[in-house]
Design an enzyme around this catalytic site. Sequence first.
Site, PDB file in Angstrom:
ATOM      1  N   GLU A   1      47.681  42.793  46.905  1.00  0.00           N
ATOM      2  CA  GLU A   1      46.474  43.485  47.389  1.00  0.00           C
ATOM      3  C   GLU A   1      46.440  43.328  48.896  1.00  0.00           C
ATOM      4  O   GLU A   1      46.365  42.204  49.400  1.00  0.00           O
ATOM      5  CB  GLU A   1      45.193  42.887  46.795  1.00  0.00           C
ATOM      6  CG  GLU A   1      44.912  43.316  45.386  1.00  0.00           C
ATOM      7  CD  GLU A   1      43.561  42.828  44.867  1.00  0.00           C
ATOM      8  OE1 GLU A   1      42.577  42.773  45.646  1.00  0.00           O
ATOM      9  OE2 GLU A   1      43.494  42.494  43.678  1.00  0.00           O
TER      10      GLU A   1
ATOM     11  N   GLU B   1      43.444  36.499  41.243  1.00  0.00           N
ATOM     12  CA  GLU B   1      42.558  35.693  42.108  1.00  0.00           C
ATOM     13  C   GLU B   1      41.843  34.578  41.325  1.00  0.00           C
ATOM     14  O   GLU B   1      40.607  34.458  41.355  1.00  0.00           O
ATOM     15  CB  GLU B   1      41.532  36.594  42.815  1.00  0.00           C
ATOM     16  CG  GLU B   1      42.186  37.553  43.780  1.00  0.00           C
ATOM     17  CD  GLU B   1      41.227  38.345  44.666  1.00  0.00           C
ATOM     18  OE1 GLU B   1      40.002  38.298  44.438  1.00  0.00           O
ATOM     19  OE2 GLU B   1      41.712  39.003  45.602  1.00  0.00           O
TER      20      GLU B   1
HETATM   21  O1  AHR Z   1      40.345  45.508  45.465  1.00  0.00           O
HETATM   22  C1  AHR Z   1      39.025  45.107  45.251  1.00  0.00           C
HETATM   23  C2  AHR Z   1      38.904  43.682  44.733  1.00  0.00           C
HETATM   24  O2  AHR Z   1      39.267  42.797  45.768  1.00  0.00           O
HETATM   25  C3  AHR Z   1      39.819  43.290  43.598  1.00  0.00           C
HETATM   26  O3  AHR Z   1      39.288  43.609  42.356  1.00  0.00           O
HETATM   27  C4  AHR Z   1      39.928  41.812  43.748  1.00  0.00           C
HETATM   28  O4  AHR Z   1      41.128  41.305  43.232  1.00  0.00           O
HETATM   29  C5  AHR Z   1      39.771  41.576  45.233  1.00  0.00           C
HETATM   30  O5  AHR Z   1      38.887  40.555  45.504  1.00  0.00           O
END
Ligand code: AHR
Length: 503
Positions: free
Chosen positions: A292, A173
């Site tokens: 994610e 990110e």
């Molecule tokens: O999964 C929780 C957080 O969400 C992670 O660390 C990050 O990559 C995202 O913003």
Amino acid sequence: MLSARLIVDRDFAISELDRRLFGTFVEHMGRCVYTGIFEPGHPSADEHGFREDVAALTRELGVSIVRYPGGNFLSGYNWEDGVGPVDRRPRRLDLAWFSTETNRFGTNEFVDWCRKVEVEPMFGVNLGTRGPDEARRFIEYCNHPGGTELSELRRSHGWDKPHDIKFWCLGNEMDGPWQIGAKRASEYGRVAHETAKVMRWVDPSIELAACGSSNRDMATYARWEYEVLDHCFDHVDFISLHTYFMNPHDSTEEFLGNIELLDLFIKEVVAIADAVAATRRSPKRIMLSLDEWNVWYKARTHAHLRKPGWPEHPPLIEEVYNTEDALLVGGALITLLNNADRVKCACMAQLVNIIGPIMTEPGGPAWRQTIFHPFALTARHAHGRVLRTLASSPGYAGKTAPEIPYLHACVTEDEATGRVVVFALNRHLGEPMDLDVLLRGFGGGRRILEASQIHHPNMKAVNTKDARDEVAPAPIRSVAIDGDRLRATLMPGSWNVIVTAPA
Ligand code: AHR
């Protein structure tokens, strides 16, 4: 009663499905590692301190690949802190989660845990505070057989054979202002290019994912993907997508409309990646890694994200999932399968305690959250190829998406076993759905092997330590197959899987 129809033809396939679609994520955050997968002294802990109860549930979940060690944590992480004798590892402030990281668990422990639960490890390299030099040193430590300082260091730590880690994320990110060492697209694109180049020089067999936007609502979304890929297109295989489903209208119907946005997101990123290819007249196709994804909206306040006093593994974002969350997760998996030609990897975030399908109590039991079930059923039954479907279903117009069909479905075929599996979500909350599926071209008679549904009259029902099976799969009551026609009645607000096999 609603009526919906699905036509499937054996000659029309989307793609083979990549098992890496059934990935999850373990971050050094809250209780995901410590008291999640790793808890020395727990009654079920093995000689390494790995919880056997969590390992068993991870296997049951059907996980294929696990991303590690972050997440936001990655952007301040020194991999050297997590290797070598445990009593000499440093305690550090973790600026991602305002916690103290003890480093009792690190790279080699994670690889051992992956081997134990039979999943593939996926690693990230820190491109927040560090860069290509640490990344090339880290991959040499992990993947080089021996005869150099760093590979011999790994061997001296007790891991004689290389870890052979194939899938690597180039940071996390990097567009997000909350990220340690956040970057502009041009800055990140250049660093990703140079890092990918040297990592591949160390090990040409690896696959590399560049960071896409942190989510589709980022102001720089789409332009970020284009510019980053414009820099590193020749050196990477994947672009990542992250998405956490919200419920801003507090309406189940609107919430389930989010599934349409995931499809749009995937199609947009594919278009951008292919536009970059077009500028180069390149036949190369960048694949998508949704590394994610999950539902996350209840445990999202400042108090859920940060505990005062730099504690060790505090309970953070321990979202408790309900029925509607399970329906959304099941629907999102259908979307992933229907995009299996370009989405080749996906990681539900995370695995345990932190927005996870598995919950644990320190020193106590582990149990399945509601979202565990659609994931486990899909991983168990979706094999082989994903087939194209032609669906007709009534729908509704929502604020989340303009057109939301009540039926959301996909079909897989495992040519090895002859099994054809229908996955179907009925988004109508008040009416059952009469589903009529025409299975063209499969020949001969078929029988129903299994038909399971996730359904609960209360959309807010949850599983807890004391009521672990409140929301759990149950048989579909009305399902039949006759020749090439499959008929089923799907309960209002239900996610369903129907497994058929040659008679
Ligand atoms: O999964 C929780 C957080 O969400 C992670 O660390 C990050 O990559 C995202 O913003």
